[in-house]
Design a protein around this motif. Structure first.
Motif, PDB file in Angstrom:
ATOM      1  N   ASN B 133       0.836  -1.203   0.000  1.00  0.00           N
ATOM      2  CA  ASN B 133       0.000   0.000   0.000  1.00  0.00           C
ATOM      3  C   ASN B 133       0.869   1.251   0.000  1.00  0.00           C
ATOM      4  O   ASN B 133       2.074   1.173   0.272  1.00  0.00           O
ATOM      5  CB  ASN B 133      -0.972  -0.009   1.189  1.00  0.00           C
ATOM      6  CG  ASN B 133      -0.245   0.032   2.528  1.00  0.00           C
ATOM      7  OD1 ASN B 133       0.470   0.993   2.827  1.00  0.00           O
ATOM      8  ND2 ASN B 133      -0.393  -1.030   3.330  1.00  0.00           N
ATOM      9  N   GLU B 134       0.255   2.383  -0.301  1.00  0.00           N
ATOM     10  CA  GLU B 134       1.010   3.628  -0.491  1.00  0.00           C
ATOM     11  C   GLU B 134       1.706   4.089   0.790  1.00  0.00           C
ATOM     12  O   GLU B 134       2.810   4.613   0.747  1.00  0.00           O
ATOM     13  CB  GLU B 134       0.073   4.738  -0.997  1.00  0.00           C
ATOM     14  CG  GLU B 134      -0.223   4.654  -2.486  1.00  0.00           C
ATOM     15  CD  GLU B 134       1.036   4.763  -3.359  1.00  0.00           C
ATOM     16  OE1 GLU B 134       1.891   5.612  -3.069  1.00  0.00           O
ATOM     17  OE2 GLU B 134       1.142   3.960  -4.308  1.00  0.00           O
ATOM     18  N   THR B 135       1.031   3.923   1.924  1.00  0.00           N
ATOM     19  CA  THR B 135       1.618   4.351   3.198  1.00  0.00           C
ATOM     20  C   THR B 135       2.901   3.571   3.494  1.00  0.00           C
ATOM     21  O   THR B 135       3.931   4.144   3.861  1.00  0.00           O
ATOM     22  CB  THR B 135       0.605   4.128   4.354  1.00  0.00           C
ATOM     23  OG1 THR B 135      -0.654   4.621   3.938  1.00  0.00           O
ATOM     24  CG2 THR B 135       1.064   4.845   5.618  1.00  0.00           C
ATOM     25  N   THR B 136       2.813   2.249   3.308  1.00  0.00           N
ATOM     26  CA  THR B 136       3.997   1.421   3.544  1.00  0.00           C
ATOM     27  C   THR B 136       5.093   1.748   2.538  1.00  0.00           C
ATOM     28  O   THR B 136       6.277   1.801   2.877  1.00  0.00           O
ATOM     29  CB  THR B 136       3.623  -0.077   3.466  1.00  0.00           C
ATOM     30  OG1 THR B 136       2.522  -0.317   4.349  1.00  0.00           O
ATOM     31  CG2 THR B 136       4.784  -0.960   3.868  1.00  0.00           C
ATOM     32  N   LEU B 137       4.695   1.974   1.281  1.00  0.00           N
ATOM     33  CA  LEU B 137       5.679   2.328   0.254  1.00  0.00           C
ATOM     34  C   LEU B 137       6.446   3.582   0.653  1.00  0.00           C
ATOM     35  O   LEU B 137       7.677   3.639   0.552  1.00  0.00           O
ATOM     36  CB  LEU B 137       4.983   2.538  -1.098  1.00  0.00           C
ATOM     37  CG  LEU B 137       5.927   2.762  -2.283  1.00  0.00           C
ATOM     38  CD1 LEU B 137       6.741   1.511  -2.594  1.00  0.00           C
ATOM     39  CD2 LEU B 137       5.157   3.202  -3.527  1.00  0.00           C
ATOM     40  N   LEU B 138       5.699   4.585   1.127  1.00  0.00           N
ATOM     41  CA  LEU B 138       6.330   5.835   1.555  1.00  0.00           C
ATOM     42  C   LEU B 138       7.265   5.590   2.745  1.00  0.00           C
ATOM     43  O   LEU B 138       8.384   6.126   2.791  1.00  0.00           O
ATOM     44  CB  LEU B 138       5.250   6.859   1.936  1.00  0.00           C
ATOM     45  CG  LEU B 138       5.736   8.295   2.116  1.00  0.00           C
ATOM     46  CD1 LEU B 138       6.275   8.850   0.800  1.00  0.00           C
ATOM     47  CD2 LEU B 138       4.591   9.183   2.627  1.00  0.00           C
ATOM     48  N   HIS B 152      14.819   2.975  -5.714  1.00  0.00           N
ATOM     49  CA  HIS B 152      13.984   2.876  -6.905  1.00  0.00           C
ATOM     50  C   HIS B 152      12.739   2.067  -6.603  1.00  0.00           C
ATOM     51  O   HIS B 152      12.833   0.994  -6.003  1.00  0.00           O
ATOM     52  CB  HIS B 152      14.750   2.191  -8.046  1.00  0.00           C
ATOM     53  CG  HIS B 152      16.036   2.863  -8.387  1.00  0.00           C
ATOM     54  ND1 HIS B 152      16.136   3.878  -9.315  1.00  0.00           N
ATOM     55  CD2 HIS B 152      17.296   2.687  -7.897  1.00  0.00           C
ATOM     56  CE1 HIS B 152      17.387   4.290  -9.394  1.00  0.00           C
ATOM     57  NE2 HIS B 152      18.109   3.582  -8.550  1.00  0.00           N
ATOM     58  N   GLU B 153      11.586   2.569  -7.042  1.00  0.00           N
ATOM     59  CA  GLU B 153      10.354   1.777  -6.966  1.00  0.00           C
ATOM     60  C   GLU B 153      10.357   0.788  -8.119  1.00  0.00           C
ATOM     61  O   GLU B 153      10.387   1.192  -9.291  1.00  0.00           O
ATOM     62  CB  GLU B 153       9.148   2.694  -7.133  1.00  0.00           C
ATOM     63  CG  GLU B 153       8.666   3.326  -5.862  1.00  0.00           C
ATOM     64  CD  GLU B 153       7.392   4.105  -6.127  1.00  0.00           C
ATOM     65  OE1 GLU B 153       7.446   5.328  -5.904  1.00  0.00           O
ATOM     66  OE2 GLU B 153       6.396   3.504  -6.589  1.00  0.00           O
ATOM     67  N   ASP B 158       9.521  -6.537 -12.638  1.00  0.00           N
ATOM     68  CA  ASP B 158      10.790  -5.918 -13.025  1.00  0.00           C
ATOM     69  C   ASP B 158      11.937  -6.375 -12.125  1.00  0.00           C
ATOM     70  O   ASP B 158      13.072  -6.525 -12.573  1.00  0.00           O
ATOM     71  CB  ASP B 158      10.675  -4.386 -12.965  1.00  0.00           C
ATOM     72  CG  ASP B 158       9.944  -3.829 -14.179  1.00  0.00           C
ATOM     73  OD1 ASP B 158       9.645  -4.614 -15.106  1.00  0.00           O
ATOM     74  OD2 ASP B 158       9.668  -2.610 -14.196  1.00  0.00           O
ATOM     75  N   ARG B 159      11.628  -6.583 -10.854  1.00  0.00           N
ATOM     76  CA  ARG B 159      12.664  -7.027  -9.923  1.00  0.00           C
ATOM     77  C   ARG B 159      13.193  -8.406 -10.335  1.00  0.00           C
ATOM     78  O   ARG B 159      14.398  -8.665 -10.289  1.00  0.00           O
ATOM     79  CB  ARG B 159      12.119  -7.060  -8.492  1.00  0.00           C
ATOM     80  CG  ARG B 159      13.197  -7.256  -7.444  1.00  0.00           C
ATOM     81  CD  ARG B 159      12.677  -7.081  -6.025  1.00  0.00           C
ATOM     82  NE  ARG B 159      11.624  -8.020  -5.704  1.00  0.00           N
ATOM     83  CZ  ARG B 159      10.365  -7.706  -5.505  1.00  0.00           C
ATOM     84  NH1 ARG B 159       9.963  -6.442  -5.589  1.00  0.00           N
ATOM     85  NH2 ARG B 159       9.467  -8.630  -5.223  1.00  0.00           N
ATOM     86  N   LYS B 160      12.274  -9.266 -10.775  1.00  0.00           N
ATOM     87  CA  LYS B 160      12.659 -10.608 -11.227  1.00  0.00           C
ATOM     88  C   LYS B 160      13.635 -10.507 -12.409  1.00  0.00           C
ATOM     89  O   LYS B 160      14.607 -11.249 -12.500  1.00  0.00           O
ATOM     90  CB  LYS B 160      11.385 -11.353 -11.647  1.00  0.00           C
ATOM     91  CG  LYS B 160      11.498 -12.835 -11.729  1.00  0.00           C
ATOM     92  CD  LYS B 160      10.114 -13.484 -11.732  1.00  0.00           C
ATOM     93  CE  LYS B 160       9.244 -13.044 -12.891  1.00  0.00           C
ATOM     94  NZ  LYS B 160       7.967 -13.780 -12.978  1.00  0.00           N
ATOM     95  N   LEU B 161      13.362  -9.563 -13.294  1.00  0.00           N
ATOM     96  CA  LEU B 161      14.218  -9.348 -14.455  1.00  0.00           C
ATOM     97  C   LEU B 161      15.580  -8.781 -14.059  1.00  0.00           C
ATOM     98  O   LEU B 161      16.615  -9.161 -14.613  1.00  0.00           O
ATOM     99  CB  LEU B 161      13.515  -8.389 -15.410  1.00  0.00           C
ATOM    100  CG  LEU B 161      13.675  -8.723 -16.876  1.00  0.00           C
ATOM    101  CD1 LEU B 161      12.823  -9.922 -17.244  1.00  0.00           C
ATOM    102  CD2 LEU B 161      13.326  -7.532 -17.723  1.00  0.00           C
ATOM    103  N   LEU B 162      15.561  -7.856 -13.106  1.00  0.00           N
ATOM    104  CA  LEU B 162      16.826  -7.297 -12.601  1.00  0.00           C
ATOM    105  C   LEU B 162      17.676  -8.396 -11.973  1.00  0.00           C
ATOM    106  O   LEU B 162      18.896  -8.440 -12.153  1.00  0.00           O
ATOM    107  CB  LEU B 162      16.548  -6.231 -11.534  1.00  0.00           C
ATOM    108  CG  LEU B 162      16.297  -4.818 -12.016  1.00  0.00           C
ATOM    109  CD1 LEU B 162      15.835  -3.946 -10.858  1.00  0.00           C
ATOM    110  CD2 LEU B 162      17.569  -4.227 -12.637  1.00  0.00           C
ATOM    111  N   HIS B 163      17.017  -9.273 -11.239  1.00  0.00           N
ATOM    112  CA  HIS B 163      17.710 -10.374 -10.591  1.00  0.00           C
ATOM    113  C   HIS B 163      18.365 -11.288 -11.638  1.00  0.00           C
ATOM    114  O   HIS B 163      19.513 -11.726 -11.478  1.00  0.00           O
ATOM    115  CB  HIS B 163      16.712 -11.152  -9.723  1.00  0.00           C
ATOM    116  CG  HIS B 163      17.325 -12.282  -8.965  1.00  0.00           C
ATOM    117  ND1 HIS B 163      17.174 -13.588  -9.358  1.00  0.00           N
ATOM    118  CD2 HIS B 163      18.093 -12.305  -7.859  1.00  0.00           C
ATOM    119  CE1 HIS B 163      17.822 -14.364  -8.513  1.00  0.00           C
ATOM    120  NE2 HIS B 163      18.380 -13.615  -7.587  1.00  0.00           N
ATOM    121  N   LEU B 164      17.636 -11.533 -12.713  1.00  0.00           N
ATOM    122  CA  LEU B 164      18.185 -12.354 -13.792  1.00  0.00           C
ATOM    123  C   LEU B 164      19.346 -11.630 -14.483  1.00  0.00           C
ATOM    124  O   LEU B 164      20.389 -12.234 -14.780  1.00  0.00           O
ATOM    125  CB  LEU B 164      17.079 -12.696 -14.800  1.00  0.00           C
ATOM    126  CG  LEU B 164      17.504 -13.429 -16.068  1.00  0.00           C
ATOM    127  CD1 LEU B 164      18.273 -14.708 -15.761  1.00  0.00           C
ATOM    128  CD2 LEU B 164      16.270 -13.757 -16.924  1.00  0.00           C
TER     129      LEU B 164
END
Lengths: 256, 256
Positions: B133-138, B152-153, B158-164
């Motif tokens: 949720n936005e509050t936790t993200l902040l 970086h959000e 995308d994270r899976k791709l970065l990991h690869l």
């Protein structure tokens, strides 16, 4: 010391500048393309030529920095010179210089990747030297020691192997960076995200630890589930798939 | 901020120390191996446990740094906690935390390779954050910004791709360093000779230029003669041969 530089590419540019910095007099730069010879000559305060028959025969050293298969062509035009003739190629044996009747010849192979635009600390570049006789070897050692802190006597056979090892550690590595960049670009992710990781991966092997003790990732853990998921992500990308499979197999063979 | 660290490996060690440095209170360290929990707890001035049912339920943040396939096991024991629960895995989606009834959960994935003995400048580590949720993200953004300049959000996909991508840029790259070392060892040549080259290859891609514009070596020149000579040198070494052929083919496909 008067030096003629034959070639005007990346190695010639960095090597000749390091020599100039060490106090040498770069009296002439030859390139088959005059504009390239002039560009480097301008930097060195030197004279440019594209005519091999116009090479100054009175230099102390002839520094050959041309493509491997052009070395013999260049040396044919140096038969009249009295100075020491050296080439700078990793993959080419010393013996390529033995047929042109030179008194003194040798090799100084800088084990580094050079780009014209990228600064390199030449003091840290390993210089691999070899010569046809002890006097020339000593002279090259003295010369090289003025340019770099890392001077090593390396035979033609060992130099060939170092050159091949550099293909793995530099050429292939850069291609892996490119494959990673390709993957990110597909999802509009910036390559910059990987830069700290790339630096750290290189820094980790600068100390005592060998790469074999620093390996991480799914292949060394034999984590088949993660590897399967990775392969699914690139199933429409045969080049990435083949590289992934080959290197994972090689890692598994190394450790398991 | 009171934090419980679950895990005591490389990521846990560096992440928890960065949090402590930023002023957080690491109140507990759990590991399935008590000695490991104690070793990290000692560094952090924290309390160690190997008992998941003894996890302090009153922390603000639960930092999960365990192996991917152990995340679910750990979260099962956190159902009573009120604080935010985050994992740090590149390959694991946010949704893995959705089934345990947490109010607030998220991910902070540090895109870096960590070894316990190797210092890392955490300020330069890209932290990829995601939350339910936005509050936790902040809140995670604020927390992460206190640890690193690179926040970086990034979505789970995308994270899976970065990991690869990191597997190519780090794991496979380190293995290439190892293959180069193997080759040198055969001829009693020191791996140290390659260290400046390895650093420079990594440094070259830190600027604006992408790796595709920096490729060098015989494959991009389609220099078949040199490649044949290289393959002869490793003809008795099938692993090195296969990697050489696969990567050279991939380079040729990229450029030719």
């Amino acid at each position: 010391m008067k030096i003629v530089c034959l070639g005007s590419g990346n190695v010639a540019t960095h090597f000749a500048q390091a020599l100039k910095l060490a106090g040498a007099d770069l009296i002439q730069v030859w390139s088959k393309t005059l504009a390239n010879a002039e560009a480097l000559a301008n930097v060195l305060g030197s004279i440019a030529t594209d005519d091999l028959s116009a090479i100054n025969p009175h230099a102390d050293l002839y520094l050959i920095c041309v493509k491997d298969d052009a070395i013999t062509d260049v040396t044919k035009h140096l038969s009249a010179v009295k100075g020491t003739v050296i080439h700078t190629s990793g993959a080419t044996p010393l013996s390529v210089l033995s047929t042109s009747g030179f008194n003194d010849y040798g090799v100084i192979y800088p084990l580094q990747t050079f780009s014209k635009k990228q600064a390199v600390d030449f003091k840290k570049v390993p210089l691999c030297i070899e010569a046809d006789n002890e006097t020339t070897l000593l002279a090259l050692k003295n010369l090289a020691s003025g340019l770099s802190e890392e001077v090593h006597e390396i035979s033609s056979e060992d130099r060939k192997l170092l050159h091949l090892a550099a293909v793995y550690a530099c050429n292939f590595t850069n291609h892996l960076y490119h494959l990673a960049a390709t993957l990110l670009k597909r999802n509009d992710l910036s390559f910059s995200l990987l830069k700290p990781l790339i630096m750290q991966t290189a820094e980790k092997v600068q100390g005592e630890a060998l790469p074999i003790s620093l390996q991480t990732g799914p292949a060394i853990r034999n984590d088949e589930l993660t590897m399967q998921r990775h392969l699914e992500l690139i199933s429409d990308f045969p080049v990435l798939t083949e590289v992934y499979e080959t290197l994972s197999k090689s890692i598994k063979k190394t450790y398991l």
